[in-house]
Design a protein around this motif. Structure first.
Motif, PDB file in Angstrom:
ATOM      1  N   ILE A 236      -2.684   1.096  -0.146  1.00 37.94           N
ATOM      2  CA  ILE A 236      -2.708  -0.190  -0.841  1.00 37.94           C
ATOM      3  C   ILE A 236      -1.568  -0.204  -1.868  1.00 37.94           C
ATOM      4  CG2 ILE A 236      -4.017  -1.692  -2.390  1.00 37.94           C
ATOM      5  CD1 ILE A 236      -5.065  -1.684   0.459  1.00 37.94           C
ATOM      6  N   SER A 237      -0.724  -1.231  -1.787  1.00 38.16           N
ATOM      7  CA  SER A 237       0.416  -1.350  -2.696  1.00 38.16           C
ATOM      8  C   SER A 237       0.144  -2.343  -3.829  1.00 38.16           C
ATOM      9  CB  SER A 237       1.664  -1.770  -1.923  1.00 38.16           C
ATOM     10  OG  SER A 237       1.419  -2.954  -1.182  1.00 38.16           O
ATOM     11  N   ARG A 238      -0.615  -3.367  -3.515  1.00 37.60           N
ATOM     12  CA  ARG A 238      -1.037  -4.400  -4.471  1.00 37.60           C
ATOM     13  C   ARG A 238      -2.171  -5.145  -3.798  1.00 37.60           C
ATOM     14  NH1 ARG A 238       2.851  -9.283  -3.367  1.00 37.60           N
ATOM     15  NH2 ARG A 238       4.152  -8.485  -1.673  1.00 37.60           N
ATOM     16  N   PRO A 239      -2.918  -5.953  -4.529  1.00 36.43           N
ATOM     17  CA  PRO A 239      -4.054  -6.630  -3.895  1.00 36.43           C
ATOM     18  C   PRO A 239      -3.644  -7.394  -2.636  1.00 36.43           C
ATOM     19  CG  PRO A 239      -4.187  -6.872  -6.266  1.00 36.43           C
ATOM     20  CD  PRO A 239      -2.863  -6.217  -5.977  1.00 36.43           C
ATOM     21  N   GLY A 240      -4.287  -7.045  -1.514  1.00 35.79           N
ATOM     22  CA  GLY A 240      -4.026  -7.741  -0.265  1.00 35.79           C
ATOM     23  C   GLY A 240      -2.861  -7.226   0.545  1.00 35.79           C
ATOM     24  N   TYR A 241      -2.230  -6.125   0.112  1.00 34.55           N
ATOM     25  CA  TYR A 241      -1.064  -5.583   0.805  1.00 34.55           C
ATOM     26  C   TYR A 241      -1.162  -4.059   0.911  1.00 34.55           C
ATOM     27  CZ  TYR A 241       1.305 -10.090   0.304  1.00 34.55           C
ATOM     28  OH  TYR A 241       1.635 -11.423   0.381  1.00 34.55           O
ATOM     29  N   MET A 242      -0.483  -3.512   1.913  1.00 33.24           N
ATOM     30  CA  MET A 242      -0.370  -2.063   2.033  1.00 33.24           C
ATOM     31  C   MET A 242       1.050  -1.702   2.460  1.00 33.24           C
ATOM     32  SD  MET A 242      -2.194  -0.911   5.607  1.00 33.24           S
ATOM     33  CE  MET A 242      -1.680  -1.564   7.208  1.00 33.24           C
ATOM     34  N   VAL A 243       1.445  -0.469   2.143  1.00 32.66           N
ATOM     35  CA  VAL A 243       2.702   0.093   2.629  1.00 32.66           C
ATOM     36  C   VAL A 243       2.323   1.141   3.664  1.00 32.66           C
ATOM     37  CG1 VAL A 243       2.803   1.738   0.691  1.00 32.66           C
ATOM     38  CG2 VAL A 243       4.867   1.225   2.003  1.00 32.66           C
ATOM     39  N   HIS A 244       3.039   1.152   4.802  1.00 27.30           N
ATOM     40  CA  HIS A 244       2.669   2.070   5.880  1.00 27.30           C
ATOM     41  C   HIS A 244       3.823   2.219   6.860  1.00 27.30           C
ATOM     42  CE1 HIS A 244       1.321  -1.138   9.028  1.00 27.30           C
ATOM     43  NE2 HIS A 244       2.092  -1.717   8.136  1.00 27.30           N
ATOM     44  N   ALA A 245       3.685   3.211   7.741  1.00 30.37           N
ATOM     45  CA  ALA A 245       4.605   3.406   8.857  1.00 30.37           C
ATOM     46  C   ALA A 245       3.858   2.942  10.102  1.00 30.37           C
ATOM     47  CB  ALA A 245       5.005   4.876   8.960  1.00 30.37           C
ATOM     48  N   PRO A 246       4.151   1.757  10.623  1.00 32.89           N
ATOM     49  CA  PRO A 246       3.289   1.126  11.632  1.00 32.89           C
ATOM     50  C   PRO A 246       3.235   1.819  12.992  1.00 32.89           C
ATOM     51  CG  PRO A 246       4.671  -0.494  10.514  1.00 32.89           C
ATOM     52  CD  PRO A 246       5.207   0.852  10.162  1.00 32.89           C
ATOM     53  N   HIS A 247       4.371   1.913  13.679  1.00 26.85           N
ATOM     54  CA  HIS A 247       4.350   2.435  15.048  1.00 26.85           C
ATOM     55  C   HIS A 247       5.788   2.630  15.528  1.00 26.85           C
ATOM     56  CE1 HIS A 247       5.445  -1.649  16.173  1.00 26.85           C
ATOM     57  NE2 HIS A 247       4.379  -2.083  15.517  1.00 26.85           N
ATOM     58  N   THR A 248       5.943   3.264  16.673  1.00 28.66           N
ATOM     59  CA  THR A 248       7.258   3.494  17.261  1.00 28.66           C
ATOM     60  C   THR A 248       7.998   2.164  17.426  1.00 28.66           C
ATOM     61  OG1 THR A 248       6.440   5.418  18.451  1.00 28.66           O
ATOM     62  CG2 THR A 248       8.483   4.428  19.250  1.00 28.66           C
ATOM     63  N   GLY A 249       9.253   2.159  17.025  1.00 28.11           N
ATOM     64  CA  GLY A 249      10.058   0.947  17.107  1.00 28.11           C
ATOM     65  C   GLY A 249      10.047   0.128  15.836  1.00 28.11           C
ATOM     66  N   ASP A 250       9.235   0.514  14.876  1.00 31.99           N
ATOM     67  CA  ASP A 250       9.153  -0.199  13.602  1.00 31.99           C
ATOM     68  C   ASP A 250       9.616   0.720  12.483  1.00 31.99           C
ATOM     69  OD1 ASP A 250       8.603  -2.228  11.781  1.00 31.99           O
ATOM     70  OD2 ASP A 250       6.683  -2.716  12.712  1.00 31.99           O
ATOM     71  N   VAL A 251       9.560   0.242  11.252  1.00 29.65           N
ATOM     72  CA  VAL A 251       9.995   1.005  10.081  1.00 29.65           C
ATOM     73  C   VAL A 251       8.900   0.973   9.018  1.00 29.65           C
ATOM     74  CG1 VAL A 251      12.438   0.517  10.506  1.00 29.65           C
ATOM     75  CG2 VAL A 251      11.094  -1.020   9.022  1.00 29.65           C
ATOM     76  N   VAL A 252       9.009   1.883   8.060  1.00 30.22           N
ATOM     77  CA  VAL A 252       8.101   1.860   6.910  1.00 30.22           C
ATOM     78  C   VAL A 252       8.275   0.527   6.197  1.00 30.22           C
ATOM     79  CG1 VAL A 252       7.539   2.914   4.685  1.00 30.22           C
ATOM     80  CG2 VAL A 252       8.188   4.374   6.624  1.00 30.22           C
ATOM     81  N   LYS A 253       7.158  -0.143   5.909  1.00 24.09           N
ATOM     82  CA  LYS A 253       7.253  -1.447   5.261  1.00 24.09           C
ATOM     83  C   LYS A 253       5.954  -1.796   4.550  1.00 24.09           C
ATOM     84  CE  LYS A 253       6.030  -3.919   9.538  1.00 24.09           C
ATOM     85  NZ  LYS A 253       6.566  -4.845  10.574  1.00 24.09           N
ATOM     86  N   GLU A 254       6.060  -2.779   3.660  1.00 22.53           N
ATOM     87  CA  GLU A 254       4.880  -3.349   3.020  1.00 22.53           C
ATOM     88  C   GLU A 254       4.440  -4.541   3.863  1.00 22.53           C
ATOM     89  OE1 GLU A 254       3.505  -4.573  -1.474  1.00 22.53           O
ATOM     90  OE2 GLU A 254       5.365  -5.420  -0.702  1.00 22.53           O
ATOM     91  N   GLU A 255       3.152  -4.647   4.054  1.00 21.40           N
ATOM     92  CA  GLU A 255       2.630  -5.674   4.945  1.00 21.40           C
ATOM     93  C   GLU A 255       1.338  -6.251   4.379  1.00 21.40           C
ATOM     94  OE1 GLU A 255       0.683  -4.916   9.120  1.00 21.40           O
ATOM     95  OE2 GLU A 255       2.859  -4.962   9.370  1.00 21.40           O
ATOM     96  N   GLN A 256       1.154  -7.543   4.555  1.00 23.90           N
ATOM     97  CA  GLN A 256      -0.083  -8.173   4.105  1.00 23.90           C
ATOM     98  C   GLN A 256      -1.234  -7.743   5.007  1.00 23.90           C
ATOM     99  OE1 GLN A 256       0.145 -12.423   3.816  1.00 23.90           O
ATOM    100  NE2 GLN A 256      -1.674 -12.563   2.526  1.00 23.90           N
ATOM    101  N   LEU A 257      -2.373  -7.514   4.393  1.00 21.94           N
ATOM    102  CA  LEU A 257      -3.561  -7.125   5.151  1.00 21.94           C
ATOM    103  C   LEU A 257      -4.140  -8.362   5.839  1.00 21.94           C
ATOM    104  CD1 LEU A 257      -5.147  -4.729   2.533  1.00 21.94           C
ATOM    105  CD2 LEU A 257      -4.199  -4.065   4.745  1.00 21.94           C
ATOM    106  N   SER A 258      -4.051  -8.389   7.140  1.00 23.84           N
ATOM    107  CA  SER A 258      -4.493  -9.543   7.910  1.00 23.84           C
ATOM    108  C   SER A 258      -5.993  -9.479   8.187  1.00 23.84           C
ATOM    109  CB  SER A 258      -3.739  -9.594   9.240  1.00 23.84           C
ATOM    110  OG  SER A 258      -4.074  -8.455  10.020  1.00 23.84           O
ATOM    111  N   GLU A 259      -6.518 -10.547   8.722  1.00 23.32           N
ATOM    112  CA  GLU A 259      -7.919 -10.549   9.120  1.00 23.32           C
ATOM    113  C   GLU A 259      -8.162  -9.541  10.233  1.00 23.32           C
ATOM    114  OE1 GLU A 259     -11.786 -11.250   8.821  1.00 23.32           O
ATOM    115  OE2 GLU A 259     -10.244 -12.076   7.500  1.00 23.32           O
ATOM    116  N   TRP A 260      -7.167  -9.353  11.085  1.00 18.84           N
ATOM    117  CA  TRP A 260      -7.287  -8.338  12.136  1.00 18.84           C
ATOM    118  C   TRP A 260      -7.422  -6.947  11.535  1.00 18.84           C
ATOM    119  CZ3 TRP A 260      -4.283  -4.078  13.330  1.00 18.84           C
ATOM    120  CH2 TRP A 260      -4.641  -3.406  14.507  1.00 18.84           C
ATOM    121  N   ARG A 261      -6.642  -6.684  10.501  1.00 22.10           N
ATOM    122  CA  ARG A 261      -6.753  -5.388   9.821  1.00 22.10           C
ATOM    123  C   ARG A 261      -8.160  -5.211   9.253  1.00 22.10           C
ATOM    124  NH1 ARG A 261      -3.212  -1.540  11.343  1.00 22.10           N
ATOM    125  NH2 ARG A 261      -1.049  -2.241  11.145  1.00 22.10           N
ATOM    126  N   ARG A 262      -8.698  -6.259   8.708  1.00 26.74           N
ATOM    127  CA  ARG A 262     -10.039  -6.146   8.121  1.00 26.74           C
ATOM    128  C   ARG A 262     -11.075  -5.810   9.190  1.00 26.74           C
ATOM    129  NH1 ARG A 262     -12.699  -9.911   3.440  1.00 26.74           N
ATOM    130  NH2 ARG A 262     -14.646  -8.749   3.268  1.00 26.74           N
TER     131      ARG A 262
END
Length: 201
Positions: A139-165
């Protein structure tokens, strides 16, 4: 000002306390000569600011800072360096930078902490786990996280979607003392400073 901060941080009680009116009136020595007027006078607001500035940085803030600095680095399966990170490798190195050791994999990181954090109670620095413990972020700030998603992507901050929930398994808090202390500091910061107390060196 650094010397003042040091005195206050060390808890030394050699400060002369007075009201603002008293502090504004220079004192005379036994011969009636005004004393040095270059003494530093701190108001209650000054003292409050110095105390907050000198508060130690919690581990979770160091870990979060590390992870955020790695944005843009490619995802590499099994990666634990700036050549590339996978999700748990990024968490491992982030908290290692803050002096907290974590296990290597997401599943092990989740299992390393007995207390789990519910979705509604997540705070910055918490690790969040998804998809049957197949993925972890921070968790980076309310409603967001920083992570390394998957092959072909980069480390980034991303909003927590309903799918994530819906895929959320649980969270853990590697630095519970730091989170509590930071909450206390925020309460102190928001509280009004003493109106009349001053300290003169």
């Amino acid at each position: 000002m650094p010397r003042v901060a040091l005195v206050l941080a060390a808890g030394i009680t050699g400060l002369a306390l007075s009201t603002p009116a008293q502090a504004a009136t220079p004192k005379n020595d036994s011969a009636g000569t005004p004393q040095d007027s270059s003494a530093i006078t701190l108001t209650g607001a000054d003292i409050k600011r110095i105390r907050l500035q000198n508060a130690p940085k919690p581990a979770w803030k160091t870990a979060l800072g590390f992870a955020m600095q790695k944005r843009g680095i490619p995802y590499v399966w099994g990666g634990t360096s700036d050549r590339g990170y996978d999700c748990s490798g990024l968490m491992l190195r982030a908290y290692e930078d803050a002096g907290i050791e974590l296990p290597r994999t997401a599943r092990e990181q989740y299992g390393a902490f007995s207390k789990k954090i519910a979705w509604k109670d997540l705070k910055p620095g918490d690790l969040v786990f998804f998809s049957n413990l197949g993925h972890v972020g921070m968790i980076s700030r309310p409603g967001y996280m920083v992570h390394a998603p998957h092959t072909g992507d980069v480390v980034k901050e991303e909003q927590l979607s309903e799918w994530r929930r819906t895929a959320f398994v649980g969270g853990v808090r590697p630095d519970p003392k730091g989170v509590r202390r930071w909450t206390e500091l925020k309460e102190q910061r928001d509280a009004p400073a003493p109106a009349r107390l001053t300290a003169t060196l």
